[in-house]
Motif scaffolding. Structure first.
Motif, PDB file in Angstrom:
ATOM      1  N   UNK A 296       0.821  -1.214   0.000  1.00  9.42           N
ATOM      2  CA  UNK A 296       0.000   0.000   0.000  1.00  9.42           C
ATOM      3  C   UNK A 296       0.854   1.264   0.000  1.00  9.42           C
ATOM      4  N   UNK A 297       1.770   1.356   0.950  1.00 12.77           N
ATOM      5  CA  UNK A 297       2.535   2.596   1.111  1.00 12.77           C
ATOM      6  C   UNK A 297       3.608   2.769   0.043  1.00 12.77           C
ATOM      7  N   UNK A 298       4.290   1.680  -0.297  1.00 18.61           N
ATOM      8  CA  UNK A 298       5.320   1.784  -1.336  1.00 18.61           C
ATOM      9  C   UNK A 298       4.669   2.056  -2.692  1.00 18.61           C
ATOM     10  N   UNK A 299       3.548   1.376  -2.949  1.00 14.90           N
ATOM     11  CA  UNK A 299       2.844   1.606  -4.210  1.00 14.90           C
ATOM     12  C   UNK A 299       2.376   3.042  -4.350  1.00 14.90           C
ATOM     13  N   UNK A 300       1.706   3.539  -3.310  1.00 14.92           N
ATOM     14  CA  UNK A 300       1.205   4.914  -3.373  1.00 14.92           C
ATOM     15  C   UNK A 300       2.351   5.922  -3.376  1.00 14.92           C
ATOM     16  N   UNK A 301       3.365   5.663  -2.550  1.00 18.11           N
ATOM     17  CA  UNK A 301       4.502   6.580  -2.499  1.00 18.11           C
ATOM     18  C   UNK A 301       5.235   6.662  -3.830  1.00 18.11           C
ATOM     19  N   UNK A 302       5.415   5.507  -4.466  1.00 16.70           N
ATOM     20  CA  UNK A 302       6.083   5.496  -5.771  1.00 16.70           C
ATOM     21  C   UNK A 302       5.222   6.197  -6.820  1.00 16.70           C
TER      22      UNK A 302
ATOM     23  N   UNK B 124       1.674   1.710 -10.399  1.00 18.24           N
ATOM     24  CA  UNK B 124       2.015   1.930  -8.989  1.00 18.24           C
ATOM     25  C   UNK B 124       0.773   2.315  -8.192  1.00 18.24           C
ATOM     26  N   UNK B 125      -0.055   3.167  -8.781  1.00 18.31           N
ATOM     27  CA  UNK B 125      -1.285   3.588  -8.106  1.00 18.31           C
ATOM     28  C   UNK B 125      -2.218   2.396  -7.892  1.00 18.31           C
ATOM     29  N   UNK B 126      -2.380   1.589  -8.919  1.00 20.87           N
ATOM     30  CA  UNK B 126      -3.284   0.438  -8.830  1.00 20.87           C
ATOM     31  C   UNK B 126      -2.813  -0.554  -7.765  1.00 20.87           C
TER      32      UNK B 126
ATOM     33  N   UNK C 276      -8.972   2.985  -7.789  1.00 22.19           N
ATOM     34  CA  UNK C 276      -8.330   1.828  -8.421  1.00 22.19           C
ATOM     35  C   UNK C 276      -8.924   1.572  -9.805  1.00 22.19           C
ATOM     36  N   UNK C 277     -10.228   1.783  -9.930  1.00 24.40           N
ATOM     37  CA  UNK C 277     -10.885   1.618 -11.233  1.00 24.40           C
ATOM     38  C   UNK C 277     -10.337   2.624 -12.244  1.00 24.40           C
ATOM     39  N   UNK C 278     -10.101   3.847 -11.785  1.00 24.97           N
ATOM     40  CA  UNK C 278      -9.539   4.867 -12.683  1.00 24.97           C
ATOM     41  C   UNK C 278      -8.101   4.520 -13.074  1.00 24.97           C
ATOM     42  N   UNK C 279      -7.345   3.984 -12.118  1.00 29.76           N
ATOM     43  CA  UNK C 279      -5.972   3.572 -12.429  1.00 29.76           C
ATOM     44  C   UNK C 279      -5.973   2.430 -13.438  1.00 29.76           C
TER      45      UNK C 279
END
Length: 261
Positions: free
Chosen positions: A117-123, A154-156, A222-225
């Motif tokens: 969650x955090x690494x994905x969103x942070x990246x 990364x967002x997804x 997530x759907x938008x990503x």
């Protein structure tokens, strides 16, 4: 003598308390609340998000003819707001780094989900800085597509981890809610007061509702990503569906930020 005096005055004090109950804390003044909300980065960002997706809904619904000058102005406005929102993501990845550092984990599974969650969103926020530089013209536009794909993935992935964590949180809240309900039932059976437990139950229910809204928001994002990853191809990934998902996410996040402000 002192004890008699205190005994005599006790009913008077109780009567006075009944007549003049303790005053409830005053609600925040609306304009002061609004000022505090707009002082936050997320506050302004979410208002821009509402503006952008409201415009996208109008454009995607084909309510206006393509030849109408207003349509072109709305397209220009939507694009401009999109670039402006990316500027608000400068340095935002730091909050994910700090959130990960300060988190405590009950299991290895929770640790893995938090990392996702955090690494994905942070990246995602980190890459978005370069996407903004491309949109601003500082970086060559030939890198735009690759950067946007990396950002979307990364967002997804980040939202997948975030949703999983929030479902775990919902399970914990439900367990706490059951315990408090049991305490209230026992207190009622014994004829004891349970105002504190009722207040705790109310807070748990409010927390549960906010957590559910967060799950809905993350699912919409997530759907938008996913739409960005698939270039809008696939079921439920059309322009209107994605615009509605964006508006839903914007409204929920605006509400959350307003309440927490």
């Amino acid at each position: 003598m002192d004890s008699k005096a205190s005994t005599a005055t006790a009913p008077l004090l109780n009567q006075q308390n009944r007549i003049n109950p303790p005053s409830k804390p005053k609600q925040k003044d609306f304009l002061n609340h609004l000022e505090a909300y707009l002082a936050k980065r997320d506050g302004v960002d979410k208002l821009l998000k509402i503006s952008r997706y409201a415009t996208k809904i109008v454009l995607a619904s084909s309510a206006l003819p393509e030849t109408l000058p207003l349509t072109q102005r709305l397209k220009s406005f939507e694009s401009s707001v999109g670039v402006s929102r990316k500027a608000f993501r400068l340095g935002k990845f730091v909050q994910d780094v700090n959130a990960l550092r300060s988190s405590k984990f009950d299991s290895n599974q929770e640790l893995v989900l938090a990392l996702i969650a955090y690494v994905g969103e942070g990246f995602y926020f980190f890459v978005e800085q370069f996407v903004w530089l491309v949109k601003s013209g500082l970086i060559d536009k030939k890198h735009s597509r690759n950067l946007q794909k990396i950002s979307a993935w990364a967002e997804f992935i980040g939202y997948a981890g975030s949703i999983s964590l929030k479902f775990r949180d919902l399970s914990r809240i439900s367990e706490d809610e059951k315990c408090v309900k049991s305490s209230i039932e026992i207190a009622i059976m014994r004829g004891n007061g349970c105002e504190e437990e009722k207040e705790k139950l109310s807070k748990l229910r409010e927390k549960k509702m906010m957590k559910r809204l967060s799950v809905v928001q993350d699912s919409a994002d997530a759907l938008m990503a996913l739409a960005d990853i698939r270039d809008g191809g696939g079921p439920f990934l059309g322009p209107l569906s994605i615009s509605l998902a964006g508006m839903l996410s914007a409204l929920i996040s605006t509400h959350k930020n307003w309440v927490s402000c």
